[in-house]
Design a protein around this motif. Structure first.
Motif, PDB file in Angstrom:
ATOM      1  N   ALA A  63       0.664  -1.298  -0.244  1.00  0.00           N
ATOM      2  CA  ALA A  63       0.343  -0.489   0.672  1.00  0.00           C
ATOM      3  C   ALA A  63       0.800   1.150   0.037  1.00  0.00           C
ATOM      4  O   ALA A  63       0.722   2.420  -0.935  1.00  0.00           O
ATOM      5  N   HIS A  64       2.091   1.156   0.768  1.00  0.00           N
ATOM      6  CA  HIS A  64       2.563   2.501   0.854  1.00  0.00           C
ATOM      7  C   HIS A  64       3.753   2.892  -0.344  1.00  0.00           C
ATOM      8  O   HIS A  64       3.627   3.594  -0.791  1.00  0.00           O
ATOM      9  N   ASN A  65       3.928   1.571  -1.052  1.00  0.00           N
ATOM     10  CA  ASN A  65       4.539   1.553  -2.402  1.00  0.00           C
ATOM     11  C   ASN A  65       3.363   1.649  -3.774  1.00  0.00           C
ATOM     12  O   ASN A  65       4.014   3.477  -4.243  1.00  0.00           O
ATOM     13  N   GLN A  66       2.317   1.621  -3.819  1.00  0.00           N
ATOM     14  CA  GLN A  66       1.408   1.980  -4.280  1.00  0.00           C
ATOM     15  C   GLN A  66       0.999   3.694  -4.124  1.00  0.00           C
ATOM     16  O   GLN A  66       0.334   4.214  -4.860  1.00  0.00           O
ATOM     17  N   ARG A  67       1.024   3.734  -2.705  1.00  0.00           N
ATOM     18  CA  ARG A  67       0.664   5.694  -2.785  1.00  0.00           C
ATOM     19  C   ARG A  67       1.463   6.331  -2.929  1.00  0.00           C
ATOM     20  O   ARG A  67       1.411   7.001  -4.180  1.00  0.00           O
ATOM     21  N   HIS A  68       3.220   6.128  -3.520  1.00  0.00           N
ATOM     22  CA  HIS A  68       3.630   6.042  -3.922  1.00  0.00           C
ATOM     23  C   HIS A  68       4.066   6.308  -5.566  1.00  0.00           C
ATOM     24  O   HIS A  68       3.988   7.745  -6.150  1.00  0.00           O
ATOM     25  N   ILE A  69       3.573   5.376  -5.832  1.00  0.00           N
ATOM     26  CA  ILE A  69       3.080   5.307  -7.407  1.00  0.00           C
ATOM     27  C   ILE A  69       1.868   6.257  -7.560  1.00  0.00           C
ATOM     28  O   ILE A  69       1.802   7.843  -8.718  1.00  0.00           O
ATOM     29  N   GLU A  70       0.724   6.783  -6.861  1.00  0.00           N
ATOM     30  CA  GLU A  70       0.236   7.609  -7.523  1.00  0.00           C
ATOM     31  C   GLU A  70       0.722   8.810  -7.267  1.00  0.00           C
ATOM     32  O   GLU A  70       0.088   9.864  -7.778  1.00  0.00           O
ATOM     33  N   GLN A  71       1.238   9.178  -6.294  1.00  0.00           N
ATOM     34  CA  GLN A  71       2.388  10.806  -6.092  1.00  0.00           C
ATOM     35  C   GLN A  71       2.899  10.925  -7.317  1.00  0.00           C
ATOM     36  O   GLN A  71       2.506  12.182  -7.750  1.00  0.00           O
ATOM     37  N   ALA A  72       3.461  10.125  -8.019  1.00  0.00           N
ATOM     38  CA  ALA A  72       4.237  10.445  -8.991  1.00  0.00           C
ATOM     39  C   ALA A  72       3.082  10.692  -9.883  1.00  0.00           C
ATOM     40  O   ALA A  72       3.433  11.819 -11.281  1.00  0.00           O
ATOM     41  N   LYS A  73       2.349  10.327 -10.499  1.00  0.00           N
ATOM     42  CA  LYS A  73       1.270  10.120 -11.367  1.00  0.00           C
ATOM     43  C   LYS A  73       0.675  11.461 -11.355  1.00  0.00           C
ATOM     44  O   LYS A  73       0.350  12.069 -12.195  1.00  0.00           O
ATOM     45  N   ASN A  74       0.200  11.525  -9.813  1.00  0.00           N
ATOM     46  CA  ASN A  74      -0.382  13.331 -10.019  1.00  0.00           C
ATOM     47  C   ASN A  74       1.024  14.570 -10.059  1.00  0.00           C
ATOM     48  O   ASN A  74       0.589  15.552 -10.793  1.00  0.00           O
ATOM     49  N   ILE A  75       1.744  13.930  -9.880  1.00  0.00           N
ATOM     50  CA  ILE A  75       2.920  15.392 -10.556  1.00  0.00           C
ATOM     51  C   ILE A  75       3.026  15.241 -12.266  1.00  0.00           C
ATOM     52  O   ILE A  75       3.653  16.151 -12.291  1.00  0.00           O
ATOM     53  N   GLN A  76       3.153  13.888 -12.234  1.00  0.00           N
ATOM     54  CA  GLN A  76       3.495  13.309 -14.233  1.00  0.00           C
ATOM     55  C   GLN A  76       2.262  15.030 -14.300  1.00  0.00           C
ATOM     56  O   GLN A  76       2.382  15.411 -15.486  1.00  0.00           O
ATOM     57  N   LYS A  77       1.375  14.509 -13.639  1.00  0.00           N
ATOM     58  CA  LYS A  77      -0.225  15.450 -14.479  1.00  0.00           C
ATOM     59  C   LYS A  77      -0.020  16.896 -14.762  1.00  0.00           C
ATOM     60  O   LYS A  77      -0.728  18.100 -15.459  1.00  0.00           O
ATOM     61  N   GLN A  78       0.504  17.439 -14.004  1.00  0.00           N
ATOM     62  CA  GLN A  78       1.335  19.062 -13.791  1.00  0.00           C
ATOM     63  C   GLN A  78       2.122  19.836 -14.173  1.00  0.00           C
ATOM     64  O   GLN A  78       2.732  20.726 -14.658  1.00  0.00           O
ATOM     65  N   PHE A  79       2.985  18.250 -14.842  1.00  0.00           N
ATOM     66  CA  PHE A  79       3.538  18.436 -16.035  1.00  0.00           C
ATOM     67  C   PHE A  79       3.816  18.222 -17.877  1.00  0.00           C
ATOM     68  O   PHE A  79       4.478  17.243 -17.735  1.00  0.00           O
ATOM     69  N   PRO A  80       2.638  18.341 -18.902  1.00  0.00           N
ATOM     70  CA  PRO A  80       2.353  17.509 -19.217  1.00  0.00           C
ATOM     71  C   PRO A  80       3.333  17.188 -20.185  1.00  0.00           C
ATOM     72  O   PRO A  80       4.640  18.609 -20.889  1.00  0.00           O
ATOM     73  N   HIS A  81       3.778  16.576 -21.372  1.00  0.00           N
ATOM     74  CA  HIS A  81       4.371  16.832 -22.904  1.00  0.00           C
ATOM     75  C   HIS A  81       4.340  17.574 -23.245  1.00  0.00           C
ATOM     76  O   HIS A  81       3.262  17.919 -23.934  1.00  0.00           O
ATOM     77  N   SER A  82       5.486  18.244 -23.656  1.00  0.00           N
ATOM     78  CA  SER A  82       4.787  19.558 -24.869  1.00  0.00           C
ATOM     79  C   SER A  82       6.017  19.278 -25.811  1.00  0.00           C
ATOM     80  O   SER A  82       6.284  17.715 -26.359  1.00  0.00           O
TER      81      SER A  82
END
Length: 82
Positions: A63-82
């Motif tokens: 669960a802890h690792n899944q939380r980190h993955i979700e956090q990384a996905k949320n950060i990626q959404k803030q920086f869309p690919h150009s």
């Protein structure tokens, strides 16, 4: 900011460390196949007063690792690919 070669080397070292952690976790899971996950306890690093069931420890790590993955996905959404 460090030179690119240093960042690449650091990233490669980090990847090796992560792979070692994954392999160690898989090894623990393999050993636990023959154990009762509800009866075997693990003492906390704080002391033997606080104990956790082995199965709960595995669930916590996943669960802890899944939380980190979700956090990384949320950060990626803030920086869309150009």
């Amino acid at each position: 900011r460090p030179p690119r070669s240093t960042r690449k080397e650091s990233s490669a070292a980090s990847d090796v460390y992560k792979r070692q952690q994954q392999n160690q976790f898989l090894s623990f899971l393999e050993k636990a196949k023959t154990m009762n996950l509800t009866k075997n306890n693990i003492s906390s690093m704080v002391g033997s007063i606080l104990q956790f069931r082995l199965g709960d420890c595995f669930l916590f790590i996943v669960a802890h690792n899944q939380r980190h993955i979700e956090q990384a996905k949320n950060i990626q959404k803030q920086f869309p690919h150009s």
